[in-house]
Design an enzyme around this catalytic site. Structure first.
Site, PDB file in Angstrom:
ATOM      1  N   LYS A 125     -10.205   1.149 -12.539  1.00  0.00           N
ATOM      2  CA  LYS A 125     -10.526   1.002 -13.965  1.00  0.00           C
ATOM      3  C   LYS A 125      -9.765  -0.180 -14.566  1.00  0.00           C
ATOM      4  CE  LYS A 125     -11.447   5.945 -14.645  1.00  0.00           C
ATOM      5  NZ  LYS A 125     -11.679   6.187 -13.234  1.00  0.00           N
ATOM      6  N   LYS A 177     -17.853   2.801  -9.535  1.00  0.00           N
ATOM      7  CA  LYS A 177     -18.670   2.669 -10.748  1.00  0.00           C
ATOM      8  C   LYS A 177     -18.008   1.772 -11.794  1.00  0.00           C
ATOM      9  CE  LYS A 177     -16.779   6.725 -13.088  1.00  0.00           C
ATOM     10  NZ  LYS A 177     -15.807   5.906 -13.820  1.00  0.00           N
ATOM     11  N   GLY A 206     -16.732  11.142 -14.488  1.00  0.00           N
ATOM     12  CA  GLY A 206     -17.363  12.390 -14.077  1.00  0.00           C
ATOM     13  C   GLY A 206     -17.233  13.512 -15.086  1.00  0.00           C
ATOM     14  N   ASN A 207     -16.142  13.500 -15.894  1.00  0.00           N
ATOM     15  CA  ASN A 207     -15.941  14.577 -16.865  1.00  0.00           C
ATOM     16  C   ASN A 207     -16.984  14.550 -17.975  1.00  0.00           C
ATOM     17  OD1 ASN A 207     -14.676  12.136 -17.864  1.00  0.00           O
ATOM     18  ND2 ASN A 207     -13.821  13.411 -19.513  1.00  0.00           N
ATOM     19  N   LYS A 259     -13.678   5.807   1.410  1.00  0.00           N
ATOM     20  CA  LYS A 259     -14.187   6.592   0.275  1.00  0.00           C
ATOM     21  C   LYS A 259     -14.743   7.933   0.760  1.00  0.00           C
ATOM     22  CE  LYS A 259     -15.628   7.226  -3.999  1.00  0.00           C
ATOM     23  NZ  LYS A 259     -14.681   7.358  -5.136  1.00  0.00           N
TER      24      LYS A 259
END
Length: 695
Positions: A285, A223, A18-19, A136
């Site tokens: 991740k 994602k 998102g950053n 979520k």
């Protein structure tokens, strides 16, 4: 091309956090987001400039959240859209930004490269456990009263997600595991035609397959996990996850906190299982990266956006790869010289090099290297495999046959080693006693590789195990069972015994007791098996030995260097161990495969085969023609794999580990690596750089 500027280094999926789009505490205006996307596009250009085929995926959390807030506020005037539709809307929004910013960056650098965004649907399962217990958070924060009202009126599942404050409730939705990228073929077509592709934004639009067709479902797919599925589906070489921190960290914010640099997938999975990574942030991740490498990806990297190129060059970031093994400068003399991890590394490297060759993507890792082959015993497969592997990798090869040197007649092996070690970068030896190749390695000063001795045949073992892995894809290597039938004390049998014990396999040797390996080697293998979980059995009972195995392996009954007179004695000793259709059936496994290192006396069509037939009446010795030519025979797959495994040994112990461009990148300040320079200037820079590095 050697410097890496003329050929693709492979396909890379870049998963942006998102950053890359919106920073914390920003309101989320178009201008704010566009500015960050433009900066991100410049970093993506740097990755492309390094020679990678680029595929981009991104998050959409803040954008989807803001859109949900807008819908909540305007519900009285405009009907709200479904959550999966919001996912599609934000894919279009962010795809537009990335596409335009990338186009502008490439045009600024004078590059005309096609760029496209594709709305991507990702299949999930209705039976995913997260649909029963959603976790979520999405959309705005609510007071308890508003949350309960939304639950009652709209059926939202709401949970308290903050311990304090008035608005500490949010809607929660399922976050199911991604299973399939529906637009995979379209994405592959774009990539094949040189299009930089932006896809699978926000983890993709979650859909399910029904009898009526594809149907959207309200959920949010992680994602990073979707990025892994995307990377696997398109056959990507690398997965790069860019977030807001430079490294993954173990013991995060606890005593003993430590950054993780380069790590094997096995070790990273252990850290994940131990709970070092938070489920809502770094955990997915790490899980995505491990799954990607485990599925065949070359490596995955987690680092921050500003260090993307440096992370790919392994100068920073957390790099997850199959293994962190380094065999540079090592000899390859026998299996016992290696750890199970090192041997597995060679197998994985063999598979990778085989894939490169099949796809026409082979890199010249032996460019500028000179190899000499010393053969005191003739060979077809060993010689051809070493020569072809050397040439494939850009090296030069000299063959010296049994009568082609003074070795052993007028010159000692010690002297031969010291001469050849000054002229060549690597030496292969194929001959008699193991002590000879050990002496050669002791004095050569360069890597020495054992192509066969009377005691061990390690390059054959690698080829055998690679073949077993390929023909038993449903089993892990340590789950495979195999038996060697015949002269169980020969070099191939001894190497298979040691190799199987090292790799935790079920290994059996079967032959008359007088032809069993020496007791010391058997005990050594049992000691290894106690540590690796292997099963080791040496027996003279064929029926017991073959029961339940995946492979039956045999070799000729008289080895090279033994007198012809031995045939009568061996035939009498080994006639109960011939591999025929009855023995194959006795395994109880219809999928059992037959293996042979070759050459094989399976009929009377060779000179030796004819002599044996005329003298002893055998039309096929260690194996019958029926078995050898059956669909269950994988002997010629073994033969081919000699090439790929021998190539792996040479590359691992002698090959260039980094291209010249990577070396330049590690030596020149990163801010200068984007400059366009003539090749002659780059070569001059590299010469100075290498000289400085040596000093």
């Amino acid at each position: 091309e050697y410097m890496g500027f003329m050929e693709s280094k492979g396909t890379i999926v870049v998963a942006l956090g998102g950053n890359a789009i919106l920073q914390e505490k920003e309101s989320g205006t178009f201008e704010e987001q566009y500015l960050h996307v433009d900066h991100t596009a410049q970093q993506l250009y740097r990755i492309w400039e390094q020679g990678y085929t680029l595929v981009v995926t991104h998050g959409n959390g803040p954008q989807a959240g803001n859109l949900l807030i807008q819908q909540e506020e305007a519900t009285a005037q405009v009907p709200a859209q479904t959550l999966h539709c919001v996912g599609g809307m934000t894919q279009g929004q962010l795809g537009y930004m990335f596409q335009q910013c990338l186009q502008n960056v490439f045009e600024k650098h004078g590059k005309k490269v096609p760029i496209a965004s594709i709305i991507t649907q990702v299949v999930v399962s209705e039976d995913d456990p997260d649909f029963k217990n959603p976790s979520k958070p999405v959309g705005p924060f609510y007071t308890k009263e508003v949350a309960e009202k939304l639950h009652k009126e709209k059926g939202y599942i709401v949970k308290e997600v903050k311990p304090t404050g008035d608005k500490n409730w949010r809607r929660v939705v399922p976050s199911p595991e991604p299973r399939e990228v529906l637009e995979a073929d379209s994405i592959k077509t774009l990539i094949k035609n040189g299009v930089i592709t932006i896809c699978s934004g926000g983890g993709g639009i979650p859909v399910i397959k029904t009898k009526e067709g594809i149907k959207g479902i309200d959920a949010v797919i992680d994602k990073d996990k979707a990025g892994n599925i995307l990377a696997q589906t398109i056959g990507a070489d690398y997965l790069l996850i860019l977030t807001d921190i430079e490294y993954a960290i173990m013991n995060f914010r606890k005593p003993g906190e430590k950054i993780i640099k380069k790590i094997s997938v096995d070790d990273m999975e252990k850290l994940y299982e131990e709970g070092h990574f938070l489920k809502g942030s770094m955990g997915p991740k790490v899980q995505a990266c491990c799954r990607f490498v485990r599925a065949g990806g070359k490596k995955s990297v987690i680092t921050c956006l500003s260090k993307a190129v440096e992370g790919l060059a392994e100068l920073t970031g957390t790099v997850i790869c199959k293994s962190t093994v380094n065999l540079q400068g090592r000899h390859f003399l026998k299996e016992l010289d290696f750890t199970p991890a090192e041997f597995r590394y060679l197998l994985d490297l063999s598979a990778e090099l085989k894939k490169e060759k099949k796809e026409g993507k082979e890199k010249k890792r032996l460019a500028g290297k000179n190899i000499v082959l010393l053969f005191e015993k003739d060979s077809t497969r060993t010689r051809c495999a070493f020569e072809a592997a050397c040439y494939d990798q850009g090296g030069c090869c000299t063959y010296i046959g049994p009568s082609g040197s003074q070795m052993g007649t007028k010159e000692t092996m010690k002297d031969t080693a010291r001469v050849l070690g000054r002229m060549y970068d690597g030496i292969e030896y194929r001959g008699f006693g193991q002590h000879i190749v050990e002496e050669l390695a002791k004095h050569a000063g360069v890597p020495v590789w054992n192509g066969l001795t009377d005691e061990f045949h390690p390059t054959q073992t690698l080829a055998d195990f690679l073949t077993m892995m390929e023909h038993c894809p449903h089993k892990k290597l340590h789950e495979i069972k195999y038996v060697f039938m015949g002269d169980a004390r020969n070099n191939v049998a001894r190497s298979l015994l040691v190799g199987g014990a090292m790799m935790g396999m079920d290994v059996r040797l079967c032959g008359p007791k007088s032809l069993h390996p020496d007791p010391d080697l058997i005990e050594k293998c049992k000691d290894i098996a106690a540590k690796t979980g292997a099963k080791v059995k040496v027996t003279d009972n064929p029926a017991e030995a073959v029961l339940g195995v995946d492979y039956i392996y045999t070799d000729v009954w008289v080895s090279m260097g033994e007198p012809v007179e031995k045939w009568a004695e061996r035939i009498e000793m080994l006639k109960a161990y011939i591999v025929n259709s009855d023995l194959m059936k006795a395994t109880g496994n219809p999928d059992c495969k037959f293996m042979h290192c070759l050459p094989s006396f399976h009929n009377k069509d060779t000179k030796v085969g004819k002599q044996i037939f005329e003298k002893y009446g055998l039309n096929g010795v260690e194996v019958t023609e029926e078995v050898f030519e059956s669909k269950n025979s994988v002997a010629f797959d073994e033969a081919e794999n000699r090439l790929h495994t021998i190539k792996a040994v040479m590359v691992a112990t002698l090959g260039h580990q980094h291209s010249l461009s990577q070396l330049l990148q590690s030596l020149i300040p990163v801010s200068y690596t984007h400059l366009t320079l003539p090749t002659s200037d780059l070569v001059q820079i590299s010469v100075v750089a290498v000289s400085l590095k040596k000093k």
